[in-house]
Design a protein around this motif. Structure first.
Motif, mmCIF file in Angstrom:
data_model
loop_
_atom_site.group_PDB
_atom_site.id
_atom_site.type_symbol
_atom_site.label_atom_id
_atom_site.label_comp_id
_atom_site.label_asym_id
_atom_site.label_seq_id
_atom_site.Cartn_x
_atom_site.Cartn_y
_atom_site.Cartn_z
ATOM 1 N N ILE A 246 -3.005 -5.073 -13.768
ATOM 2 C CA ILE A 246 -3.512 -5.729 -12.553
ATOM 3 C C ILE A 246 -3.284 -4.891 -11.292
ATOM 4 C CG2 ILE A 246 -3.132 -8.006 -13.562
ATOM 5 C CD1 ILE A 246 -0.740 -8.296 -11.652
ATOM 6 N N ILE A 247 -2.610 -3.764 -11.415
ATOM 7 C CA ILE A 247 -2.399 -2.903 -10.247
ATOM 8 C C ILE A 247 -3.665 -2.076 -10.016
ATOM 9 C CG2 ILE A 247 -1.042 -1.027 -9.253
ATOM 10 C CD1 ILE A 247 1.337 -1.961 -10.842
ATOM 11 N N PRO A 248 -4.310 -2.216 -8.849
ATOM 12 C CA PRO A 248 -5.555 -1.468 -8.589
ATOM 13 C C PRO A 248 -5.329 0.042 -8.683
ATOM 14 C CG PRO A 248 -5.191 -3.161 -6.924
ATOM 15 C CD PRO A 248 -3.930 -3.070 -7.718
ATOM 16 N N LYS A 249 -6.271 0.702 -9.325
ATOM 17 C CA LYS A 249 -6.175 2.156 -9.469
ATOM 18 C C LYS A 249 -6.772 2.879 -8.263
ATOM 19 C CE LYS A 249 -4.373 1.975 -13.621
ATOM 20 N NZ LYS A 249 -4.205 0.507 -13.700
ATOM 21 N N ASP A 250 -7.752 2.249 -7.610
ATOM 22 C CA ASP A 250 -8.425 2.904 -6.489
ATOM 23 C C ASP A 250 -8.750 1.870 -5.421
ATOM 24 O OD1 ASP A 250 -9.693 4.762 -4.893
ATOM 25 O OD2 ASP A 250 -11.632 4.512 -5.902
ATOM 26 N N SER A 251 -8.112 1.988 -4.275
ATOM 27 C CA SER A 251 -8.369 1.095 -3.139
ATOM 28 C C SER A 251 -8.796 1.961 -1.959
ATOM 29 C CB SER A 251 -7.123 0.281 -2.794
ATOM 30 O OG SER A 251 -6.727 -0.512 -3.891
ATOM 31 N N PRO A 252 -10.077 1.992 -1.628
ATOM 32 C CA PRO A 252 -10.584 2.940 -0.617
ATOM 33 C C PRO A 252 -10.236 2.609 0.828
ATOM 34 C CG PRO A 252 -12.353 1.517 -1.390
ATOM 35 C CD PRO A 252 -11.156 1.190 -2.225
ATOM 36 N N ASN A 253 -9.854 1.354 1.100
ATOM 37 C CA ASN A 253 -9.576 0.941 2.478
ATOM 38 C C ASN A 253 -8.072 0.968 2.748
ATOM 39 O OD1 ASN A 253 -12.419 0.236 2.883
ATOM 40 N ND2 ASN A 253 -11.971 -1.524 1.568
ATOM 41 N N HIS A 254 -7.653 1.803 3.713
ATOM 42 C CA HIS A 254 -6.227 2.004 3.977
ATOM 43 C C HIS A 254 -5.880 1.592 5.400
ATOM 44 C CE1 HIS A 254 -5.707 5.240 0.592
ATOM 45 N NE2 HIS A 254 -6.206 4.088 0.165
ATOM 46 N N LEU A 255 -4.908 0.668 5.514
ATOM 47 C CA LEU A 255 -4.437 0.186 6.812
ATOM 48 C C LEU A 255 -3.004 0.645 7.019
ATOM 49 C CD1 LEU A 255 -4.514 -1.790 9.315
ATOM 50 C CD2 LEU A 255 -3.744 -3.569 7.737
ATOM 51 N N LEU A 256 -2.733 1.326 8.121
ATOM 52 C CA LEU A 256 -1.377 1.748 8.477
ATOM 53 C C LEU A 256 -0.966 1.003 9.734
ATOM 54 C CD1 LEU A 256 0.946 3.761 7.780
ATOM 55 C CD2 LEU A 256 -0.069 5.313 9.462
ATOM 56 N N ILE A 257 0.189 0.312 9.681
ATOM 57 C CA ILE A 257 0.593 -0.526 10.802
ATOM 58 C C ILE A 257 2.109 -0.652 10.846
ATOM 59 C CG2 ILE A 257 0.467 -2.694 9.484
ATOM 60 C CD1 ILE A 257 -0.786 -3.970 12.031
ATOM 61 N N ASN A 258 2.638 -0.950 12.027
ATOM 62 C CA ASN A 258 4.073 -1.147 12.188
ATOM 63 C C ASN A 258 4.509 -2.401 11.423
ATOM 64 O OD1 ASN A 258 6.392 -2.619 13.915
ATOM 65 N ND2 ASN A 258 6.618 -0.403 14.108
ATOM 66 N N ARG A 259 5.513 -2.245 10.569
ATOM 67 C CA ARG A 259 5.933 -3.342 9.692
ATOM 68 C C ARG A 259 6.492 -4.522 10.483
ATOM 69 N NH1 ARG A 259 10.631 -5.172 7.508
ATOM 70 N NH2 ARG A 259 11.780 -3.563 8.641
ATOM 71 N N THR A 260 7.343 -4.250 11.472
ATOM 72 C CA THR A 260 7.989 -5.327 12.227
ATOM 73 C C THR A 260 6.977 -6.142 13.013
ATOM 74 O OG1 THR A 260 10.003 -3.986 12.415
ATOM 75 C CG2 THR A 260 9.789 -5.857 13.903
#
Length: 371
Positions: A246-260
């Motif tokens: 169930i773990i996706p092998k390819d996810s083309p959309n990437h979001l980088l954001i501050n965790r807090t």
């Protein structure tokens, strides 16, 4: 039977063991601590039949004996004492007297032979792990275990130990956490499911230990030995599901954001979500993340906007606010990377920084349908 020891020393150790005592049971003896004194050593045991934990303390004594003392009464009494020496003296009328600097306290006890005997394990394999590694692995995974008794194989953490590295997995079918270390290697191969109750007990004390944890196991039980503690538990019976599928092998959309910042927004906006769905919606377009929630039954609604770094197609996806917040809370990185494919496909949450060399954390959360 008589012995003397420090009040804080005793309290510290039985507080750990109290996590094993069951809140309710058909066997009242399990509400007690078993005290076994042999000259200058005091062995204290707590058990719920599935999990048994023992600690050995140094005391001043020249006697031998075994008794069972009410756990809650002893624990509540010790919490009121300042640091001081305590003397325990067993009387003939099934009571034990505790003498402190300021008074004396009398508790009833039960003869120790009524306490369940520890099981004897055979055909054991042995390996060892650093206590810090095991503590971190438990902290990063145990929160994602299932509470559904109809799926007992999901009500624990999968331990996969080998000479190439160690791997720990937890899932409740809505979220999944995989914690891996290639810089830490076990001396033997092991593959078993640890129930979450003993893991919570281990988690409470492993962080303060610098010793290696000796792990002995067979097909049905595992024993963890470190410092002055020994914990034995029955393993979860069953086969762990093929979670890799169930773990996706390819996810083309990437979001980088501050965790807090993301965690604060999810917590705040999630308050306004429907109590049944607890859904927050993430709408991502360009460099902006919009987080919203709505409870139409009470006309409650919230909306927040955050700046982010996003590479991919504009999209909107819903997640359970509680699951998303718990995952973010159990990461230590400054930024997180969220990998998405489609609104009906699982999202991956990965720490963008803060990992040791050889350390890897993969978190997966299933989406919720947006009406």
């Amino acid at each position: 039977m008589k012995f003397t020891l420090s009040s804080s020393y005793l309290l510290k150790n039985i507080q750990v063991l109290s996590g094993v005592i069951p809140p309710s049971t058909t066997l009242p003896i399990l509400h007690n601590f078993l005290f076994e004194i042999e000259h200058n050593k005091l062995r204290i045991t707590a058990s719920d039949l599935e999990t048994t934990m023992t600690t050995t303390l140094d005391v001043e004594s020249e006697t031998i004996g075994t008794i069972a003392i009410p756990g809650k009464l002893l624990l509540d009494t010790l919490k009121t004492f300042p640091e001081q020496p305590l003397t325990f003296t067993v009387r003939d009328n099934n009571t034990i007297e505790i003498n402190s600097n300021s008074g004396e306290y009398i508790l009833s006890y039960i003869t120790g032979d009524r306490f369940p005997k520890a099981i004897s394990l055979s055909n054991l394999s042995t390996t060892a792990l650093p206590s810090k590694t095991l503590s971190t692995a438990i902290s990063k995974t145990v929160f994602a275990t299932s509470t559904d008794d109809l799926q007992p194989n999901l009500c624990g953490v999968l331990f996969k130990l080998s000479t190439q590295g160690v791997l720990f997995v937890a899932t409740d079918a809505h979220r999944l956490v995989e914690y891996a270390r290639t810089d830490v290697k076990a001396s033997q191969v092991a593959d078993f499911i640890m129930p979450k109750k003993p893991l919570h007990v281990l988690k409470s004390i492993l962080g303060t230990s610098d010793d290696e944890v000796k792990i002995e196991y067979n097909d049905s039980n595992a024993t963890f030995s470190f410092d002055n503690y020994v914990l034995n538990c029955r393993l979860v019976d069953g086969k762990y599901p093929n979670y890799k599928a169930i773990i996706p092998k390819d996810s083309p959309n990437h979001l980088l954001i501050n965790r807090t910042q993301l965690l604060k927004s999810v917590n705040c906006v999630g308050i306004f979500s429907s109590k049944s769905l607890q859904q927050v919606r993430l709408k991502i377009a360009g460099k902006e993340l919009n987080i919203s929630a709505e409870d139409k039954d009470y006309s409650n609604k919230a909306d927040e906007r955050l700046s982010c770094d996003y590479q991919g197609d504009d999209m909107q996806i819903g997640f359970n606010a509680k699951y998303l917040a718990e995952m973010l809370k159990n990461l230590d990185s400054e930024d997180v990377r969220i990998e998405l494919s489609l609104p009906n496909k699982a999202g991956l949450i990965l720490p963008a920084d803060g990992l040791d060399e050889g350390e890897k954390i993969t978190m997966l959360v299933m989406p919720s349908l947006i009406n």
